[in-house]
Write an enzyme that holds these catalytic residues in place. Sequence first.
Site, short mmCIF file in Angstrom:
data_model
loop_
_atom_site.label_atom_id
_atom_site.label_comp_id
_atom_site.label_asym_id
_atom_site.label_seq_id
_atom_site.Cartn_x
_atom_site.Cartn_y
_atom_site.Cartn_z
N GLU A 226 59.49 20.25 67.90
CA GLU A 226 58.21 19.64 67.55
C GLU A 226 58.33 18.20 68.03
O GLU A 226 59.16 17.44 67.53
CB GLU A 226 58.03 19.71 66.04
CG GLU A 226 56.66 19.26 65.59
CD GLU A 226 56.68 18.85 64.13
OE1 GLU A 226 57.19 19.59 63.29
OE2 GLU A 226 56.19 17.74 63.85
N CYS A 263 54.13 13.39 61.14
CA CYS A 263 53.85 14.09 62.41
C CYS A 263 52.36 14.40 62.52
O CYS A 263 51.83 14.57 63.61
CB CYS A 263 54.61 15.40 62.48
SG CYS A 263 56.37 15.25 62.19
#
Lengths: 477, 477
Positions: A226, A263
């Site tokens: 990610e 994030c």
Amino acid sequence: MTTSTADLDLLAERAAQAAPVLAASSAAERAAWLRAVADVLDANLAELVAIADEETALGEPRLRGEVGRTSGQLRLFADVVLEGSYLEAIVDDADPAATPPRPELRRLLVPLGPVAVYSASNFPFAFSVLGGDTASALAAGNPVIVKAHSGHPRLSARTAELAIGALAAAGAPEGSLALVEGRAAGEALVQHPRIRAAGFTGSLSGGRALFDLAAGRPDPIPFYGELGSVNPVVITPAAAAARGEQLAGGLVGSFTLGAGQFCTKPGVVFVPAAAEGFVGTVTAGAADATGGRLLTERITEAFPAGVERLAADPAVRVLATGSGETAPTVLETDAAAVAQRPDDLLEEVFGPTTLLVRYTDEAQLLAALDAVPGSLTATLHSEPGDDVAAVLARLSDRAGRVLFAGWPTGVAVTWSQHHGGPWPSTTSGHTSVGATAIRRFLRPLAFQDAPQHLLPAALRDEALTGIPHRRNGRLVG
Amino acid sequence: MTTSTADLDLLAERAAQAAPVLAASSAAERAAWLRAVADVLDANLAELVAIADEETALGEPRLRGEVGRTSGQLRLFADVVLEGSYLEAIVDDADPAATPPRPELRRLLVPLGPVAVYSASNFPFAFSVLGGDTASALAAGNPVIVKAHSGHPRLSARTAELAIGALAAAGAPEGSLALVEGRAAGEALVQHPRIRAAGFTGSLSGGRALFDLAAGRPDPIPFYGELGSVNPVVITPAAAAARGEQLAGGLVGSFTLGAGQFCTKPGVVFVPAAAEGFVGTVTAGAADATGGRLLTERITEAFPAGVERLAADPAVRVLATGSGETAPTVLETDAAAVAQRPDDLLEEVFGPTTLLVRYTDEAQLLAALDAVPGSLTATLHSEPGDDVAAVLARLSDRAGRVLFAGWPTGVAVTWSQHHGGPWPSTTSGHTSVGATAIRRFLRPLAFQDAPQHLLPAALRDEALTGIPHRRNGRLVG
């Protein structure tokens, strides 16, 4: 502290020794191990949160909540393992009358072997030593070697120590979990012959470098990374008019949460050109906001540099600068500039800043959305009368989770949760959060005409009655 | 014929235009399109088989069977789409009383976008223009651009022409399927910005080169490749004693089937040192066997070169050489040599040859099995009294499908079938054959607090009742 090559080799050998034992363990055993680790985390909450706060400055309330999410995640995976659907067991009985005669086939998913997990800076619990990657890899039956994040080394070491002790006490094999430290060890880890897959949460540059190492091996391994996300938000003219103030407050709360180090921080917000009320409230809210310390020295240096680079762009205006160690900042540009120069304007800036992108009409909005890089989330604030089909199609194409209310920060860990999206937000068509994250660390294995006693326990007739599976094309709950 | 860069761009743009139309199509529509393609294949069987036999020399009976497998595979994926489990739909209802309040989340799998499919030489139907990769990618709702194999260009063109016509007549959007030709177009295809995933069946060298191109893109894409497999077989002393002749006959039939050009050809057979009866029968059978023409000029040149390289190894003896255009060949070595120098002795030789590896005891056998590269299949011929636990653990570790009877050539296309295994047999933890192959061309997408009318049709309450899904953690058949 850094882990030497010799130590890494030793840990990798121990993991390789543990792998077949873990692979042969029962669902009940693995569930008990996961719960033992969850329990030790909760039992040592005060000590761990204190270390974490010293190292990350994320604050006690947030860190307490994160421990709860992390132990809850471990317990969710215990449930997932016991429920058994994750095995994807499928049986086709033999058909000797078919042309050609069909053999018996039984298939399930089996663990890959030792998994490397790279901790993130911004979630010292939920995406670190005992985070979702570790929980799902262990649940699948794989040993895990975690690369500690340099932003919270003491917490990593203490968490690993507690978890390794809890696993041993609960009967898991030695080598089920280990910790390595240092950049060189991290690079060696993803290339180590014993490692069969990797999970990563971090920056685009760091993740890409490790991805390239994983793909460049003589035997490439899957790298589930990610890597970064701008998380676009679209506010329609009707929504801005109907509830501009409320949306503005929500946005300021979301992009400054955890000092903007999520994030899923909303980094790019598409706002109608005429929405002066919304923009004014965001500006005032950000000017009043105070920003605290960032996670690491590198992030502390990168944040003002990123803001200044954007602010120096002729198409960008600074709307508001707050106060504190890290001043929350709101920037503004227009959709035409974004459509023309997305690489200049849409690079993720980690920290408490967001970019308002003003659009004059839908055509301009759609052209700008086409330029948005793949993201973990996309958020659409609209009103019931709006025709949002075209906007929604683009947001669904660019993101892994589309929200129609609220803000993308905050990720509930549930069966349906999804954390992942088109490149560069993630490297794969899988999720890193939620029950189905376990699929990343498994591979299919089929048995043809096997005697019952030579089948894996889960595929034998008596076990199959207890787990959801498919037989001769039909689901059997 | 080769496809120019301009033509590739045009086809890729058409595929990108078709992608949202395919993604929005209903399961019933896609099932009808897949069946229309299956029907056109069956309806033109005689013409297609004649072209295929001219180009591949595989023979009419085998090619007729392969068409049946290929149309059956297309129809299986129509069933898979209609059944709906492949969507992995999961719903967690909102829980406003939770801390923090939990939003509603609905998740399903959605298509990736245009998929590149690389045809194989050895299955001009089942792993080519309308093979399993194309069927599963189309079933998932993705446009497909096939790279034709140079070994059967006329068949590829005619198959594509028929399928494109059938898709159009059935109402599928233009751009749903296209064909490109030539090596340069193949390399450009996997790097094309519009392509979102690739499926490949072929050689290790060719597959690795394309894998590296896919991984080296600015935005890496998944590359699902099947690259080569030695498919180990183990025969226990008891099995050799009890049914050595029968096993010997089966092995000769399997390694010479289709001139030894199956991905699942048994290439390495572990045989007890004392099994003279088995070895004698294999030797005699191979000496009597006649080999026909191989698929392509390159394979025709590589086969004797590969056999000679092995035969020149001091640890290898030639046991039998048959007759015909391509002489079936049996070679022999011992397990100690294999354990020491697997890279020299276990390289796949495509064509009608197999290597018997003699072992004196289980320890020697296990050490040699540890050196076997990842394979699509592994076969264990044992007797009920044998203790095969250690052997089976190694075979399960090295392969994707373990057989306990029969031979690995011949792959039934069913829900449970699995075709794939550890590197280098495949590049991923997924299957390329069987119902679950569809998962390769999908990604998860979640919707948070979406109004019903803005959800994808399959996730709305009224549709959910018709497909297997999970709701609040429980499977709903």
